[in-house]
Motif scaffolding. Structure first.
Motif, PDB file in Angstrom:
ATOM      1  N   UNK A 198       0.814  -1.215   0.000  1.00 47.21           N
ATOM      2  CA  UNK A 198       0.000   0.000   0.000  1.00 47.21           C
ATOM      3  C   UNK A 198       0.850   1.270   0.000  1.00 47.21           C
ATOM      4  N   UNK A 199       2.072   1.187   0.508  1.00 47.77           N
ATOM      5  CA  UNK A 199       2.929   2.372   0.443  1.00 47.77           C
ATOM      6  C   UNK A 199       3.253   2.717  -1.007  1.00 47.77           C
ATOM      7  N   UNK A 200       3.244   1.710  -1.881  1.00 45.36           N
ATOM      8  CA  UNK A 200       3.509   1.932  -3.309  1.00 45.36           C
ATOM      9  C   UNK A 200       2.236   2.082  -4.125  1.00 45.36           C
ATOM     10  N   UNK A 201       1.138   1.556  -3.601  1.00 42.89           N
ATOM     11  CA  UNK A 201      -0.145   1.585  -4.317  1.00 42.89           C
ATOM     12  C   UNK A 201      -1.238   2.132  -3.390  1.00 42.89           C
ATOM     13  N   UNK A 202      -1.119   3.384  -2.955  1.00 44.47           N
ATOM     14  CA  UNK A 202      -2.061   3.921  -1.958  1.00 44.47           C
ATOM     15  C   UNK A 202      -3.491   4.047  -2.463  1.00 44.47           C
ATOM     16  N   UNK A 203      -3.688   3.959  -3.775  1.00 47.65           N
ATOM     17  CA  UNK A 203      -5.057   4.039  -4.308  1.00 47.65           C
ATOM     18  C   UNK A 203      -5.913   2.861  -3.859  1.00 47.65           C
ATOM     19  N   UNK A 204      -5.272   1.810  -3.355  1.00 46.38           N
ATOM     20  CA  UNK A 204      -6.018   0.644  -2.889  1.00 46.38           C
ATOM     21  C   UNK A 204      -6.354   0.711  -1.394  1.00 46.38           C
TER      22      UNK A 204
ATOM     23  N   UNK B 154       5.531   6.642   7.541  1.00 52.67           N
ATOM     24  CA  UNK B 154       6.319   5.527   8.085  1.00 52.67           C
ATOM     25  C   UNK B 154       6.201   4.311   7.151  1.00 52.67           C
ATOM     26  N   UNK B 155       6.734   4.389   5.934  1.00 49.38           N
ATOM     27  CA  UNK B 155       6.595   3.275   4.994  1.00 49.38           C
ATOM     28  C   UNK B 155       7.282   1.997   5.463  1.00 49.38           C
ATOM     29  N   UNK B 156       8.258   2.150   6.361  1.00 55.41           N
ATOM     30  CA  UNK B 156       8.980   0.976   6.855  1.00 55.41           C
ATOM     31  C   UNK B 156       8.534   0.575   8.266  1.00 55.41           C
ATOM     32  N   UNK B 157       7.306   0.869   8.606  1.00 53.59           N
ATOM     33  CA  UNK B 157       6.742   0.462   9.900  1.00 53.59           C
ATOM     34  C   UNK B 157       6.759  -1.060  10.015  1.00 53.59           C
ATOM     35  N   UNK B 158       7.080  -1.546  11.196  1.00 51.85           N
ATOM     36  CA  UNK B 158       7.100  -2.986  11.450  1.00 51.85           C
ATOM     37  C   UNK B 158       6.523  -3.279  12.823  1.00 51.85           C
ATOM     38  N   UNK B 159       6.020  -4.484  12.983  1.00 58.13           N
ATOM     39  CA  UNK B 159       5.592  -4.945  14.295  1.00 58.13           C
ATOM     40  C   UNK B 159       6.845  -5.182  15.135  1.00 58.13           C
ATOM     41  N   UNK B 160       6.819  -4.744  16.385  1.00 61.59           N
ATOM     42  CA  UNK B 160       8.009  -4.816  17.235  1.00 61.59           C
ATOM     43  C   UNK B 160       8.055  -6.074  18.087  1.00 61.59           C
ATOM     44  N   UNK B 161       7.227  -7.045  17.780  1.00 63.72           N
ATOM     45  CA  UNK B 161       7.231  -8.306  18.519  1.00 63.72           C
ATOM     46  C   UNK B 161       6.679  -9.395  17.626  1.00 63.72           C
ATOM     47  N   UNK B 162       6.812 -10.633  18.068  1.00 61.07           N
ATOM     48  CA  UNK B 162       6.170 -11.731  17.372  1.00 61.07           C
ATOM     49  C   UNK B 162       4.665 -11.610  17.595  1.00 61.07           C
ATOM     50  N   UNK B 163       3.839 -11.766  16.544  1.00 57.87           N
ATOM     51  CA  UNK B 163       2.387 -11.655  16.738  1.00 57.87           C
ATOM     52  C   UNK B 163       1.855 -12.560  17.843  1.00 57.87           C
ATOM     53  N   UNK B 164       2.490 -13.706  18.045  1.00 57.37           N
ATOM     54  CA  UNK B 164       2.037 -14.629  19.083  1.00 57.37           C
ATOM     55  C   UNK B 164       2.270 -14.086  20.482  1.00 57.37           C
ATOM     56  N   UNK B 165       3.127 -13.068  20.601  1.00 57.92           N
ATOM     57  CA  UNK B 165       3.427 -12.493  21.913  1.00 57.92           C
ATOM     58  C   UNK B 165       2.451 -11.394  22.310  1.00 57.92           C
ATOM     59  N   UNK B 166       1.588 -10.973  21.398  1.00 57.50           N
ATOM     60  CA  UNK B 166       0.624  -9.926  21.721  1.00 57.50           C
ATOM     61  C   UNK B 166      -0.322 -10.388  22.816  1.00 57.50           C
ATOM     62  N   UNK B 167      -0.627  -9.493  23.736  1.00 60.50           N
ATOM     63  CA  UNK B 167      -1.583  -9.795  24.801  1.00 60.50           C
ATOM     64  C   UNK B 167      -2.924  -9.154  24.459  1.00 60.50           C
ATOM     65  N   UNK B 168      -3.983  -9.875  24.746  1.00 57.10           N
ATOM     66  CA  UNK B 168      -5.321  -9.394  24.397  1.00 57.10           C
ATOM     67  C   UNK B 168      -6.054  -8.939  25.644  1.00 57.10           C
ATOM     68  N   UNK B 169      -6.819  -7.883  25.497  1.00 57.00           N
ATOM     69  CA  UNK B 169      -7.512  -7.258  26.623  1.00 57.00           C
ATOM     70  C   UNK B 169      -8.903  -7.861  26.783  1.00 57.00           C
TER      71      UNK B 169
ATOM     72  N   UNK C  58      16.688  14.962   8.911  1.00 52.13           N
ATOM     73  CA  UNK C  58      15.719  14.567   7.873  1.00 52.13           C
ATOM     74  C   UNK C  58      14.321  14.984   8.288  1.00 52.13           C
ATOM     75  N   UNK C  59      13.444  15.341   7.328  1.00 54.18           N
ATOM     76  CA  UNK C  59      12.062  15.699   7.657  1.00 54.18           C
ATOM     77  C   UNK C  59      11.294  14.477   8.099  1.00 54.18           C
ATOM     78  N   UNK C  60      10.267  14.677   8.942  1.00 51.45           N
ATOM     79  CA  UNK C  60       9.489  13.542   9.448  1.00 51.45           C
ATOM     80  C   UNK C  60       8.705  12.874   8.346  1.00 51.45           C
ATOM     81  N   UNK C  61       8.174  13.663   7.385  1.00 50.03           N
ATOM     82  CA  UNK C  61       7.363  13.079   6.326  1.00 50.03           C
ATOM     83  C   UNK C  61       8.266  12.564   5.219  1.00 50.03           C
ATOM     84  N   UNK C  62       8.499  11.267   5.276  1.00 48.74           N
ATOM     85  CA  UNK C  62       9.382  10.695   4.284  1.00 48.74           C
ATOM     86  C   UNK C  62       8.592   9.845   3.325  1.00 48.74           C
TER      87      UNK C  62
END
Length: 336
Positions: free
Chosen positions: A185-191, A295-310, A332-336
């Motif tokens: 989606x960072x490359x094809x934001x129309x979707x 933030x085109x290079x955003x990533x999850x900072x943990x294994x999905x299995x480690x997420x805790x649910x409320x 560098x500017x924030x909007x990259x």
């Protein structure tokens, strides 16, 4: 105290809903798109000014829906945190009904006092609209105050949880072309609108497997079973969103589905179709769009299995959604 609009029906329900219908049409919601987008950009910029990792829920997805609906309603800024706490308590899980009732009564009394103020000193907000219109069409003070509660809770908690769950889905699902759907989606934001439609279809809003109970107003046959007039039935809209006769290969996350927007049951249907559907989509698009741009290079900072649910709330959500990104080069500017 009366009933929330979610459990009402007939003429009483129609009158209460009509108090604010014109504020939530597609055209009315579109007027808020620029301000929602600007607000989302501000929060993402502020997030990037911190050291990763960070919790995306507290940094973004809880903030935007809450600010948008409280501004639209006209809740004084100084009372925002009290409203947030009441809303959380109202969504308490089964077994904590007293906690939910105490919060609902407190918020109702506050709403009635604020409506009285707005009748004397009107402002350009929904609370003024409700306060002025309700007496003219025979809507009681309690019903008007409960409508404000429904708009706040319905306009914040679920949108926040779906947005966070949507980002999780985008970061952990791969597009057929190879990259994660987020990176695609960072490359094809129309979707992005198609991605939001698929998020809404696949991310559950509650822990329950069924929706609110509904009263049959006539004999109805469903899959060979007769629901008689006067009986209650609870339909699972999450299950309906995975109906293979409507959505081929329903468990596949496909942002290119041609009927993702038109056939989803996520917002209900009929007289109780979600009044805030258009605004909710704009908010989710705004939040994810700001992330994709900045933030085109955003990533999850943990294994999905480690997420805790409320499980302390009826809303389906994680306790946190830790995300990370490479640090910006110096200057560098924030909007990259």
């Amino acid at each position: 105290m009366g009933e929330l609009i979610l459990t009402q029906r007939g003429e009483r329900h129609r009158k209460i809903r009509n108090l604010v219908m014109d504020a939530f049409t597609s055209r009315a919601a579109e007027k808020h798109r620029p301000s929602v987008q600007a607000l989302a950009d501000e929060y993402v910029t502020a997030m990037l000014a911190t050291e990763p990792p960070t919790d995306l829920i507290t940094a973004l997805t809880q903030q935007i829906p809450f600010e948008v609906i409280t501004r639209l309603l006209g809740v004084p800024t100084k009372d925002g945190e009290e409203f947030r706490a009441w809303s959380d308590d109202i969504m308490a899980p089964a077994g904590e009904e007293h906690r939910a009732l105490v919060a609902a009564l407190a918020m109702l009394e506050y709403n009635k006092r604020l409506m009285a103020v707005r009748r004397d000193r009107p402002e350009d907000d929904l609370i003024t609209t409700i306060a002025q219109r309700a007496p003219a069409i025979g809507v009681t003070e309690d019903d008007a105050g409960l409508l404000i509660i429904a708009l706040l809770v319905g306009g914040w908690e679920t949108t926040s949880s779906v947005a966070a769950g949507g980002v999780l889905r985008l970061l952990t699902t791969h597009h057929p072309s190879g990259p994660t759907v987020y990176r695609y989606l960072t490359q094809q934001p129309q979707h992005l609108p198609g991605a939001v439609a698929e998020i809404v279809r696949t991310v559950p809003t509650s822990w329950g497997k069924t929706g609110l109970p509904r009263l049959a107003i006539q004999d109805t046959v469903v899959d060979g079973h007769t629901i008689k007039k006067g009986e209650f039935a609870a339909a699972g809209h999450d299950a309906g969103n995975h109906d293979p006769t409507v959505f081929p290969d329903p468990d596949r996350f496909d942002i290119h589905r041609p009927n993702g927007v038109t056939d989803t049951l996520a917002f209900g249907g009929g007289a109780h179709y979600c009044i805030g559907v258009h605004l909710a989509r704009i908010e989710i698009e705004g939040m994810i769009g700001a992330l994709l741009r900045q933030v085109p290079d955003l990533e999850l900072a943990c294994d999905p299995a480690e997420l805790e649910w409320d499980y302390t709330t009826t809303v389906h959500r994680t306790t946190a959604l830790p995300v990370t990104w490479p640090p910006l080069p110096s200057g560098a500017p924030a909007d990259r």
